[in-house]
Write a protein that holds these residues in place. Structure first.
Motif, short mmCIF file in Angstrom:
data_model
loop_
_atom_site.label_atom_id
_atom_site.label_comp_id
_atom_site.label_asym_id
_atom_site.label_seq_id
_atom_site.Cartn_x
_atom_site.Cartn_y
_atom_site.Cartn_z
N LEU A 35 -8.87 -2.14 -2.99
CA LEU A 35 -7.71 -2.34 -2.13
C LEU A 35 -6.58 -3.04 -2.89
N LEU A 79 0.85 -1.17 0.00
CA LEU A 79 0.00 0.00 0.00
C LEU A 79 0.90 1.24 0.00
N LEU A 137 -4.91 -0.56 -5.07
CA LEU A 137 -4.06 0.36 -4.31
C LEU A 137 -2.75 -0.33 -3.89
N LYS A 138 -2.84 -1.63 -3.71
CA LYS A 138 -1.63 -2.37 -3.31
C LYS A 138 -0.80 -2.80 -4.50
#
Ligand code: BG6
Length: 480
Positions: A414, A2, A417-418
């Motif tokens: 998520l 992240l 984003l990672k």
């Protein structure tokens, strides 16, 4: 990993997708502290509105049943801003860049995630303008895009050609939101983490696999989009095919994005194109009680539309594991219930000591009420040798009652984003999946005499459906 120092720009911020999916997912991640600590979220759309009006819209689809959530939503609002602008002029994007730079003041690096919650008509223009005007100078760029990725193989390739010179494949995240669903993410674990399933997972033991998608509502208000696409492009070429791919691919070397996607592409390439003789299509008419309108009564739908709102079709895989096994897809709108599930029917056991004992069946319910159960034969307790079909039942809300099942979009945003691509569609995967469906789609589009069979709104689909599925070996249990 992240990345800290990230700004997420949501294009199409006043649209349906952003309101219903993107913002609720961002809020879900925010309140559970999954977003980078210093994240900012910029909404971008053409509509002129002030900050208050914008926040009202963002909040309109976010439920806050508790006081705590209300407070979290207020905190979330503080990281949200709005910029209005055109989708096709540099000045608007330069203005966006100014705003981005303000958000990034004092940061060592500045990562930018561009989320395209946009209709296909403006999508390439926006990615082009973003690349020229808003590409980060000191940080990573990621672009999240949403289907439809074209309408057939040729248009998907054109779209790809427009993106390729601008964005590297590792910067692109193509969403198929089914890949973010908890049960879909479980498929590889079920298959490769259970010896008894792994051992029987082939043509010697499996008779057929059925993948079903049912929705109890029609295209109400969305007819304009839907009529151009139809149910095959809307959910089968993507969501259902993704499920099939995960059910049938070989064991990947690892869970890494490239290893998983390499195997997915390989199995897709072993699939012949769908033959029209293995397909039935339907379109919903009025409900039997007359209260629900037929598809063509929708004002946004042309009166002569032949667009399928229902389809059942059979696909095959030409490889050693699956040769001859029919994969029956069923998908429809305005049916009798909401359900997405997989049914794996095993072969009959040899008769002899048994008369007519039902088949084993593994049912994987994707939604609602996530569960996995196996229909298994057992002796009925008592003084006779009577048998009974029972269930080994893993129902999530009982077994995992204290765990929250994440929303598909939360999981995918998520991942993006990672920088984890495992659950996004790779370019060659998209190409392979369109190849399988394109001849059928062209055949249906160009043969004007092919009319979809009408079925009543709220029914199980066209009357011929059960005969169709049983002709490919699907057996209905007595209690089905
Ligand atoms: C979308 C389709 O991709 O998936 C819609 O365009 C469909 O027509 C939706 O309703 C179904 O998603 P879910 O998550 O509600 O099963």
């Amino acid at each position: 990993e992240l990345k800290e120092n990230t700004v997420i720009v949501v294009f199409g911020a006043s649209g349906d997708l952003a309101k219903k999916k993107t913002f609720p997912a961002l809020f879900g991640l925010f309140r559970n502290q999954f977003l980078p600590k210093d994240v900012k979220i910029i909404g971008y759309a053409r509509t002129k509105m002030d900050h208050e009006e914008y926040l009202k819209r963002v909040k309109s689809h976010i439920k806050t049943p508790t006081k705590e959530m209300e407070e979290q939503l207020d905190a979330f609002s503080k990281i949200c801003t709005y910029v209005s602008g055109q989708y096709d002029e540099d000045a608007s994007f330069q203005n966006l860049t100014k705003h981005l730079e303000e958000c990034e003041k004092g940061w060592k690096e500045a990562n930018r995630v561009f989320y395209m919650a946009l209709p296909p008509s403006v999508f390439t223009t926006v990615t082009d303008h973003v690349k020229r005007n808003c590409y980060p100078k000191n940080g990573l760029a990621r672009v999240i895009i949403e289907k439809p990725f074209g309408k057939d193989l040729e248009s998907a390739r054109e779209l790809q050609k427009a993106i390729e010179p601008l964005w590297k494949e590792e910067e692109v995240y193509r969403i198929d939101h089914y890949l973010g669903k908890e049960m879909v993410k479980n498929l590889l674990v079920l298959r490769f983490g259970n010896a008894f399933l792994g051992a029987t997972w082939n043509r010697n033991y499996i008779d057929n696999i059925q993948i079903t998608f049912k929705e109890p509502f029609g295209t109400e208000g969305r007819g304009g989009y839907f009529d151009e696409f139809g149910i095959i492009r809307d959910v089968m070429q993507n969501h259902l095919l993704q499920i099939l791919t995960l059910l049938t691919m070989e064991r990947p070397i690892s869970f890494s994005a490239e290893d998983v996607r390499d195997e997915k592409v390989r199995v897709l390439r072993a699939m012949p194109t769908i033959e029209p003789k293995n397909v039935i299509i339907g379109q919903y008419g009025k409900s039997l009680d007359g209260t629900k309108p037929g598809y063509k009564e929708d004002d946004t739908v042309p009166k002569e539309s032949r667009c399928p709102t229902f389809c059942a079709l059979v696909a095959y895989i030409k490889n050693e594991r699956w040769e001859g096994v029919p994969f029956i897809f069923k998908a429809g709108k305005a049916l009798n219930e909401q359900k997405t599930e997989v049914r794996v029917q095993f072969k009959d056991v040899t008769s002899g000591i048994f008369q007519d004992i039902p088949r084993n069946e593994l049912v994987i319910r994707v939604q609602p009420n996530e569960s996995v159960y196996i229909k298994m034969n057992s002796k009925l307790p008592g003084l006779t040798m009577q048998t009974v079909q029972t269930e080994l039942d893993l129902t999530y809300r009982r077994r995992f009652s204290d765990l929250k099942i994440p929303e598909a979009y939360e999981s995918l945003v998520l991942d993006a984003l990672k920088g984890d691509h495992s659950n996004f569609v790779r370019n060659d995967e998209l190409d392979a999946s369109w190849r399988i469906f394109t001849p059928l789609l062209h055949y249906l589009d160009s043969n004007k005499e092919i009319q979809p069979m009408e079925y009543p709104y709220g029914s199980r689909g066209p009357a011929v459906l059960d005969d169709f599925t049983s002709s490919y070996g699907y057996k209905f249990a007595d209690n089905a």
